[in-house]
Write an enzyme that holds these catalytic residues in place. Structure first.
Site, mmCIF file in Angstrom:
data_model
loop_
_atom_site.group_PDB
_atom_site.id
_atom_site.type_symbol
_atom_site.label_atom_id
_atom_site.label_comp_id
_atom_site.label_asym_id
_atom_site.label_seq_id
_atom_site.Cartn_x
_atom_site.Cartn_y
_atom_site.Cartn_z
ATOM 1 N N SER A 1 0.817 -1.213 0.000
ATOM 2 C CA SER A 1 0.000 0.000 0.000
ATOM 3 C C SER A 1 0.850 1.261 0.000
ATOM 4 O O SER A 1 1.950 1.310 0.552
ATOM 5 C CB SER A 1 -0.930 0.011 1.207
ATOM 6 O OG SER A 1 -0.189 0.020 2.413
ATOM 7 N N SER B 1 -21.648 15.392 13.406
ATOM 8 C CA SER B 1 -20.517 16.168 12.892
ATOM 9 C C SER B 1 -19.706 16.642 14.092
ATOM 10 O O SER B 1 -20.259 17.143 15.070
ATOM 11 C CB SER B 1 -21.014 17.373 12.080
ATOM 12 O OG SER B 1 -19.919 18.160 11.665
ATOM 13 N N GLY C 1 11.227 -6.663 21.663
ATOM 14 C CA GLY C 1 12.151 -6.949 20.579
ATOM 15 C C GLY C 1 11.569 -7.825 19.498
ATOM 16 O O GLY C 1 10.414 -7.673 19.097
ATOM 17 N N ASP D 1 7.050 -1.193 10.075
ATOM 18 C CA ASP D 1 7.578 -0.960 8.728
ATOM 19 C C ASP D 1 9.057 -0.575 8.788
ATOM 20 O O ASP D 1 9.853 -1.003 7.948
ATOM 21 C CB ASP D 1 6.783 0.147 8.033
ATOM 22 C CG ASP D 1 5.318 -0.205 7.843
ATOM 23 O OD1 ASP D 1 5.001 -1.417 7.786
ATOM 24 O OD2 ASP D 1 4.491 0.719 7.768
#
Length: 325
Positions: free
Chosen positions: A8, A36, A228, A256
């Site tokens: 992605s 809202s 870890g 990531d």
């Protein structure tokens, strides 16, 4: 070593509402809900698993090939990634849809109301890896990250048919996938990345035990947050890699970054334990920063942190590969 990162590419639009969503909900009227909320601030962050991993690798001096689908609104984001050294030539640009977007509002209780727009990501299934391999002179590894499910399936099948070593990293898609789909994504992978929860989910959904999964993949890499990571290989003792001591600020993109550091070590030809140590060091910068691509460091500082946690031998092994400060 040439590594393609598929997955992605998205932007995150994050807002904060100073109050509690719960105070605006009327239980008897939930079937007619119309609300809202006035947001006090807005942060727009670059994200997406493939883009985050590629950004991290580029900051360590590599030039990863980013593979994914975006909209025509991607121009500024592309410029950012290219300035940092990411190869964006193989990104598919949709003619009709916007880049994937995550829109989220948090309240003071950290409750969330969010919507994910997949948009152009759905066209990632149209991307073929062979022309990309030809353009860059061959691919040594392909990471198949969370993406349009059919794109993940197609990239995995193509890696198998073309005998390109691949790295399975299904992450967020595990929650939605069934066992057959997950088995198809991971069998034959050289590396399988998951966090601790995803590791259990993989076993539960595939019906394979941990030992059976090790018969299907080369190495399992399981991240465990502050505890870890562990490397699991069939017939060998687990390798435990501790995390760095950090002052945590925000965790988005930490996994990531770990993958980016690990893959960089792999590209440098380092042993798996040292790859994980590089990944943990890079992850520390992300968790100490708001946003998955907002961190920066010098080679000297990176090596100092690596040595402080993992020793002089680790720093000496990595030093030749980092761009001098």
């Amino acid at each position: 070593m040439k590594i393609a990162i598929t997955g992605s590419i998205a932007t995150d639009h994050l807002m904060t509402f100073r109050g509690r969503f719960a105070e605006s909900l009327v239980v008897e009227q939930l079937d007619k809900i119309s609300l809202s909320f006035l947001a006090e601030d807005l942060e727009i962050r670059r994200g997406g698993v493939a883009a985050n991993i590629s950004f991290g690798m580029a900051n360590l001096g590599l030039r990863p090939v980013l593979v994914g689908a975006v909209g025509e609104d991607f121009a500024d984001y592309r410029s950012w990634l290219e300035r940092h050294g990411v190869d964006c030539e193989s990104i598919h640009v949709s003619e009709t849809k916007h880049t994937a977007r995550f829109v989220c509002t948090n309240d003071d209780d950290q409750a969330q109301i969010a919507t994910f727009y997949a948009g152009a990501m759905g066209e990632a299934r149209e991307i073929e890896l062979a022309p990309i391999a030809t353009r860059v002179g061959g691919l040594d590894h392909v990471l198949i990250g969370a993406n349009d499910p059919e794109a993940m399936r197609r990239h995995t099948a193509e890696c198998r048919s073309r005998k390109i070593p691949f790295i399975a990293d299904p992450s967020q898609q595990l929650a939605f996938a069934n066992g057959a789909f997950i088995r198809d994504l991971i069998e034959g992978a050289d590396w399988l990345f998951t966090n601790e929860y995803e590791a259990h989910l993989t076993e539960q959904k595939t019906g394979w035990s941990g030992e059976e999964i090790l018969q299907k993949v080369g190495t399992r890499v399981v991240t465990k947050g502050k505890d870890g990571a562990v490397l699991l290989r069939q017939g060998q003792d687990p390798i435990e890699v501790p995390a760095l001591t950090v002052t945590a600020v925000e965790a988005t993109g930490v996994g990531d970054a770990f993958r980016a550091g690990f893959l960089s070590g792999l590209a440098w030809g380092l042993e798996p334990q040292l790859c994980a140590e590089v990944g943990s060091t890079l992850a520390a910068y992300v968790i100490e920063t708001v946003g998955p691509q907002e961190y920066h460091f010098t080679a000297d500082h990176f090596l100092t942190r690596l040595e402080d946690t993992y020793g002089a031998v680790a720093a000496t092994a990595v030093r030749p590969f980092l761009i001098p400060s």
